[in-house]
Write a protein that holds these residues in place. Structure first.
Motif, PDB file in Angstrom:
ATOM      1  N   PRO A 174       0.815  -1.221   0.000  1.00 32.28           N
ATOM      2  CA  PRO A 174       0.000   0.000   0.000  1.00 32.28           C
ATOM      3  C   PRO A 174       0.851   1.275   0.000  1.00 32.28           C
ATOM      4  O   PRO A 174       0.406   2.306  -0.504  1.00 32.28           O
ATOM      5  CB  PRO A 174      -0.806  -0.097   1.303  1.00 32.28           C
ATOM      6  N   THR A 175       2.051   1.196   0.535  1.00 25.51           N
ATOM      7  CA  THR A 175       2.929   2.379   0.585  1.00 25.51           C
ATOM      8  C   THR A 175       3.464   2.706  -0.815  1.00 25.51           C
ATOM      9  O   THR A 175       3.417   3.869  -1.255  1.00 25.51           O
ATOM     10  CB  THR A 175       4.074   2.132   1.583  1.00 25.51           C
ATOM     11  N   HIS A 176       3.965   1.710  -1.518  1.00 26.81           N
ATOM     12  CA  HIS A 176       4.482   1.955  -2.872  1.00 26.81           C
ATOM     13  C   HIS A 176       3.345   2.263  -3.859  1.00 26.81           C
ATOM     14  O   HIS A 176       3.552   2.959  -4.853  1.00 26.81           O
ATOM     15  CB  HIS A 176       5.324   0.768  -3.355  1.00 26.81           C
ATOM     16  N   ARG A 177       2.136   1.765  -3.549  1.00 28.16           N
ATOM     17  CA  ARG A 177       0.970   2.014  -4.412  1.00 28.16           C
ATOM     18  C   ARG A 177       0.639   3.514  -4.450  1.00 28.16           C
ATOM     19  O   ARG A 177      -0.022   3.990  -5.362  1.00 28.16           O
ATOM     20  CB  ARG A 177      -0.210   1.191  -3.858  1.00 28.16           C
ATOM     21  N   CYS A 202       6.686  -0.714  -6.965  1.00 27.67           N
ATOM     22  CA  CYS A 202       5.855   0.357  -7.527  1.00 27.67           C
ATOM     23  C   CYS A 202       4.957  -0.202  -8.639  1.00 27.67           C
ATOM     24  O   CYS A 202       5.231  -1.265  -9.195  1.00 27.67           O
ATOM     25  CB  CYS A 202       6.742   1.453  -8.124  1.00 27.67           C
ATOM     26  N   ILE A 203       3.919   0.567  -8.982  1.00 28.87           N
ATOM     27  CA  ILE A 203       3.006   0.111 -10.037  1.00 28.87           C
ATOM     28  C   ILE A 203       3.730   0.164 -11.398  1.00 28.87           C
ATOM     29  O   ILE A 203       4.667   0.954 -11.584  1.00 28.87           O
ATOM     30  CB  ILE A 203       1.695   0.939 -10.068  1.00 28.87           C
ATOM     31  N   PRO A 204       3.302  -0.681 -12.362  1.00 29.72           N
ATOM     32  CA  PRO A 204       3.999  -0.752 -13.655  1.00 29.72           C
ATOM     33  C   PRO A 204       4.141   0.595 -14.351  1.00 29.72           C
ATOM     34  O   PRO A 204       5.165   0.871 -14.993  1.00 29.72           O
ATOM     35  CB  PRO A 204       3.128  -1.706 -14.480  1.00 29.72           C
ATOM     36  N   GLU A 205       3.125   1.476 -14.226  1.00 33.13           N
ATOM     37  CA  GLU A 205       3.187   2.781 -14.907  1.00 33.13           C
ATOM     38  C   GLU A 205       4.335   3.629 -14.348  1.00 33.13           C
ATOM     39  O   GLU A 205       4.948   4.412 -15.080  1.00 33.13           O
ATOM     40  CB  GLU A 205       1.870   3.559 -14.720  1.00 33.13           C
ATOM     41  N   VAL A 206       4.631   3.479 -13.082  1.00 30.86           N
ATOM     42  CA  VAL A 206       5.741   4.211 -12.454  1.00 30.86           C
ATOM     43  C   VAL A 206       7.070   3.558 -12.862  1.00 30.86           C
ATOM     44  O   VAL A 206       8.035   4.243 -13.234  1.00 30.86           O
ATOM     45  CB  VAL A 206       5.568   4.257 -10.910  1.00 30.86           C
ATOM     46  N   ILE A 207       7.090   2.236 -12.824  1.00 33.80           N
ATOM     47  CA  ILE A 207       8.308   1.502 -13.220  1.00 33.80           C
ATOM     48  C   ILE A 207       8.697   1.879 -14.655  1.00 33.80           C
ATOM     49  O   ILE A 207       9.879   2.080 -14.956  1.00 33.80           O
ATOM     50  CB  ILE A 207       8.091  -0.023 -13.059  1.00 33.80           C
ATOM     51  N   PRO A 254      12.053  12.877  -2.858  1.00 31.75           N
ATOM     52  CA  PRO A 254      11.108  11.754  -2.842  1.00 31.75           C
ATOM     53  C   PRO A 254      10.137  11.877  -4.006  1.00 31.75           C
ATOM     54  O   PRO A 254       9.686  12.993  -4.304  1.00 31.75           O
ATOM     55  CB  PRO A 254      10.377  11.931  -1.505  1.00 31.75           C
ATOM     56  N   ALA A 255       9.828  10.756  -4.674  1.00 31.59           N
ATOM     57  CA  ALA A 255       8.819  10.809  -5.744  1.00 31.59           C
ATOM     58  C   ALA A 255       7.500  11.257  -5.134  1.00 31.59           C
ATOM     59  O   ALA A 255       6.778  12.060  -5.702  1.00 31.59           O
ATOM     60  CB  ALA A 255       8.671   9.440  -6.399  1.00 31.59           C
ATOM     61  N   SER A 256       7.185  10.740  -3.935  1.00 31.82           N
ATOM     62  CA  SER A 256       5.980  11.164  -3.223  1.00 31.82           C
ATOM     63  C   SER A 256       6.234  11.117  -1.723  1.00 31.82           C
ATOM     64  O   SER A 256       6.700  10.097  -1.210  1.00 31.82           O
ATOM     65  CB  SER A 256       4.812  10.238  -3.558  1.00 31.82           C
ATOM     66  N   GLU A 257       5.897  12.217  -1.043  1.00 37.10           N
ATOM     67  CA  GLU A 257       6.030  12.272   0.425  1.00 37.10           C
ATOM     68  C   GLU A 257       5.058  11.298   1.083  1.00 37.10           C
ATOM     69  O   GLU A 257       5.182  10.989   2.269  1.00 37.10           O
ATOM     70  CB  GLU A 257       5.687  13.687   0.935  1.00 37.10           C
ATOM     71  N   LEU A 258       4.066  10.856   0.327  1.00 33.65           N
ATOM     72  CA  LEU A 258       3.040   9.962   0.901  1.00 33.65           C
ATOM     73  C   LEU A 258       3.544   8.525   1.048  1.00 33.65           C
ATOM     74  O   LEU A 258       2.896   7.702   1.686  1.00 33.65           O
ATOM     75  CB  LEU A 258       1.781   9.959   0.025  1.00 33.65           C
ATOM     76  N   ALA A 259       4.686   8.231   0.439  1.00 29.70           N
ATOM     77  CA  ALA A 259       5.222   6.871   0.536  1.00 29.70           C
ATOM     78  C   ALA A 259       5.931   6.684   1.875  1.00 29.70           C
ATOM     79  O   ALA A 259       7.156   6.584   1.958  1.00 29.70           O
ATOM     80  CB  ALA A 259       6.161   6.594  -0.638  1.00 29.70           C
ATOM     81  N   ASP A 260       5.140   6.660   2.917  1.00 27.05           N
ATOM     82  CA  ASP A 260       5.670   6.591   4.284  1.00 27.05           C
ATOM     83  C   ASP A 260       5.027   5.358   4.927  1.00 27.05           C
ATOM     84  O   ASP A 260       3.819   5.364   5.164  1.00 27.05           O
ATOM     85  CB  ASP A 260       5.247   7.883   5.018  1.00 27.05           C
ATOM     86  N   CYS A 261       5.800   4.308   5.171  1.00 26.19           N
ATOM     87  CA  CYS A 261       5.233   3.049   5.687  1.00 26.19           C
ATOM     88  C   CYS A 261       4.994   3.174   7.199  1.00 26.19           C
ATOM     89  O   CYS A 261       5.949   3.216   7.981  1.00 26.19           O
ATOM     90  CB  CYS A 261       6.171   1.889   5.391  1.00 26.19           C
ATOM     91  N   PRO A 262       3.734   3.220   7.624  1.00 28.33           N
ATOM     92  CA  PRO A 262       3.449   3.426   9.048  1.00 28.33           C
ATOM     93  C   PRO A 262       3.952   2.278   9.916  1.00 28.33           C
ATOM     94  O   PRO A 262       4.255   2.469  11.096  1.00 28.33           O
ATOM     95  CB  PRO A 262       1.923   3.530   9.108  1.00 28.33           C
ATOM     96  N   ASN A 263       4.048   1.097   9.326  1.00 24.74           N
ATOM     97  CA  ASN A 263       4.496  -0.076  10.095  1.00 24.74           C
ATOM     98  C   ASN A 263       5.980   0.024  10.421  1.00 24.74           C
ATOM     99  O   ASN A 263       6.416  -0.262  11.533  1.00 24.74           O
ATOM    100  CB  ASN A 263       4.203  -1.339   9.306  1.00 24.74           C
ATOM    101  N   MET A 264       6.745   0.452   9.427  1.00 20.69           N
ATOM    102  CA  MET A 264       8.186   0.615   9.638  1.00 20.69           C
ATOM    103  C   MET A 264       8.451   1.663  10.721  1.00 20.69           C
ATOM    104  O   MET A 264       9.409   1.576  11.469  1.00 20.69           O
ATOM    105  CB  MET A 264       8.841   1.078   8.335  1.00 20.69           C
ATOM    106  N   LYS A 265       7.581   2.667  10.780  1.00 21.61           N
ATOM    107  CA  LYS A 265       7.826   3.791  11.686  1.00 21.61           C
ATOM    108  C   LYS A 265       7.299   3.539  13.106  1.00 21.61           C
ATOM    109  O   LYS A 265       7.342   4.435  13.947  1.00 21.61           O
ATOM    110  CB  LYS A 265       7.197   5.073  11.102  1.00 21.61           C
ATOM    111  N   LEU A 266       6.817   2.315  13.369  1.00 18.85           N
ATOM    112  CA  LEU A 266       6.360   2.017  14.740  1.00 18.85           C
ATOM    113  C   LEU A 266       7.546   1.906  15.706  1.00 18.85           C
ATOM    114  O   LEU A 266       7.414   2.086  16.905  1.00 18.85           O
ATOM    115  CB  LEU A 266       5.558   0.711  14.770  1.00 18.85           C
ATOM    116  N   ASN A 267       8.716   1.580  15.168  1.00 16.15           N
ATOM    117  CA  ASN A 267       9.901   1.467  16.041  1.00 16.15           C
ATOM    118  C   ASN A 267      10.429   2.858  16.373  1.00 16.15           C
ATOM    119  O   ASN A 267      10.399   3.757  15.546  1.00 16.15           O
ATOM    120  CB  ASN A 267      11.005   0.676  15.331  1.00 16.15           C
ATOM    121  N   ASN A 268      10.902   3.012  17.618  1.00 19.24           N
ATOM    122  CA  ASN A 268      11.554   4.274  17.988  1.00 19.24           C
ATOM    123  C   ASN A 268      12.573   3.992  19.096  1.00 19.24           C
ATOM    124  O   ASN A 268      12.714   2.845  19.559  1.00 19.24           O
ATOM    125  CB  ASN A 268      10.518   5.337  18.395  1.00 19.24           C
TER     126      ASN A 268
END
Ligand code: 13P
Ligand code: SF4
Length: 304
Positions: A174-177, A202-207, A254-268
């Motif tokens: 969902p993040t790369h989407r 990433c989606i094929p159109e971006v690739i 960044p291609a998009s600032e929205l590509a932020d994986c919330p799961n990865m960011k749970l660690n601190n």
């Protein structure tokens, strides 16, 4: 001394006492990457886990990565600072769905992206990562049917590169989407000289708009070696920290600032400290599943 500095000091002290090592994926927050002994992609982290002499591994990534480390080093204690850090893509295929798919294609070999649960790897012939998926599929005789799970976008990229028809699954990240062709166009208009590097999730159109399609470690390596001074990066934004740190003279957008994986960011940092203090949260894979999952990982490692 700031609160963060104090936490960092406590982590470093306790890490030594506990004979622990901290591994961080390239998408982790800057402070987590900075305190890690090693940062890298999913395969690199597991390999680092397998060769370390440390008794305890604090794995800052998502659950399937820590599971892979636990499979490769059953004699070590693998801890995740936050057990909720899962990968939605890995949850997009269940064991039952895979068994049904295998039943539908009894002659097919199963190639499974590392972003999957251990029980799924255990039912697979080969594991692969974003850096070696093409090589793994190429190693399979052309007359063999191949099921590729769970990422339909990585799968369709591999199919296009290998000119093979693959049986795909409806999984995706969902993040790369969130990275869209119009994002690339906008950035290209602002930075026409920049090279576009994207992750194969990433989606094929971006690739199709990219100059290079690489895994996270591949992106870091390429950015260092390339003569370009500017890059548009189509992957999770956590990687920008490492890219900027390693290449201070180059610019990364960044291609998009929205590509932020919330799961990865749970660690601190706090959770890393608690993890070291209380030895939580242990990631264990039942022996039988680990043994079969390891077979698919070993087959991948033999090929690469
Ligand atoms: P890498 O194996 O390239 O690090 O990718 C892992 C991942 O989760 C990408 O979203
Ligand atoms: Fe999973 Fe996507 Fe996050 Fe990677 S970026 S961990 S594939 S959700």
């Amino acid at each position: 001394m700031s609160n963060d500095q104090k936490i960092v000091e406590d982590i470093l002290k306790l890490k030594k006492e506990r004979k622990a090592i901290i591994l961080a994926h390239n998408y982790q927050s800057p402070e987590v990457q900075d305190i890690a002994d090693f940062s890298g992609d999913s395969l690199g982290l597991s390999q680092e886990a397998a060769k370390t002499e440390a008794e305890i591994i604090i794995f800052c990534g998502v659950h399937f990565m820590a599971e892979t480390a636990a499979i490769l080093c059953p004699d070590k204690t693998v801890l995740m600072p936050d057990l909720n850090a899962g990968c939605p893509m890995a949850n997009m295929i269940t064991l039952r769905q895979l068994m049904e798919l295998k039943k539908k294609h009894p002659q097919a070999l199963v190639v499974t992206y590392v972003n999957s649960k251990a029980e799924i790897k255990a039912e697979s012939d080969y594991c692969c990562t974003s850096s070696n998926a093409i090589k793994i599929v190429q190693s399979i005789p052309a007359d063999k049917e191949v099921i590729f799970i769970p990422d339909k976008y990585l799968g369709s990229y591999v199919a296009s590169q290998t000119k093979r028809e693959l049986i795909l699954w409806e999984g995706y990240c969902p993040t790369h989407r969130r990275i869209l062709p119009e994002d690339i166009l906008k950035r290209k208009a602002l930075y026409p000289k920049a090279e576009v590097i994207v992750h194969p999730e990433c989606i094929p159109e971006v690739i199709a708009m990219a100059d290079k399609v690489l895994s996270t470690t591949g992106i870091c390596k390429y950015a260092k070696e390339s003569n370009s001074e500017e890059f548009i990066i189509g992957t999770e934004i956590g990687i920008l920290h490492k890219l900027r740190k390693e290449n201070p003279e180059k610019r990364f957008y960044p291609a998009s600032e929205l590509a932020d994986c919330p799961n990865m960011k749970l660690n601190n940092l706090e959770k890393i400290l608690w993890s070291l203090q209380d030895l939580v949260y242990k990631v264990e894979v039942p022996e039988e599943i680990a043994r079969r999952a390891k077979r698919s990982i070993d087959r991948m490692l033999e090929i690469v």
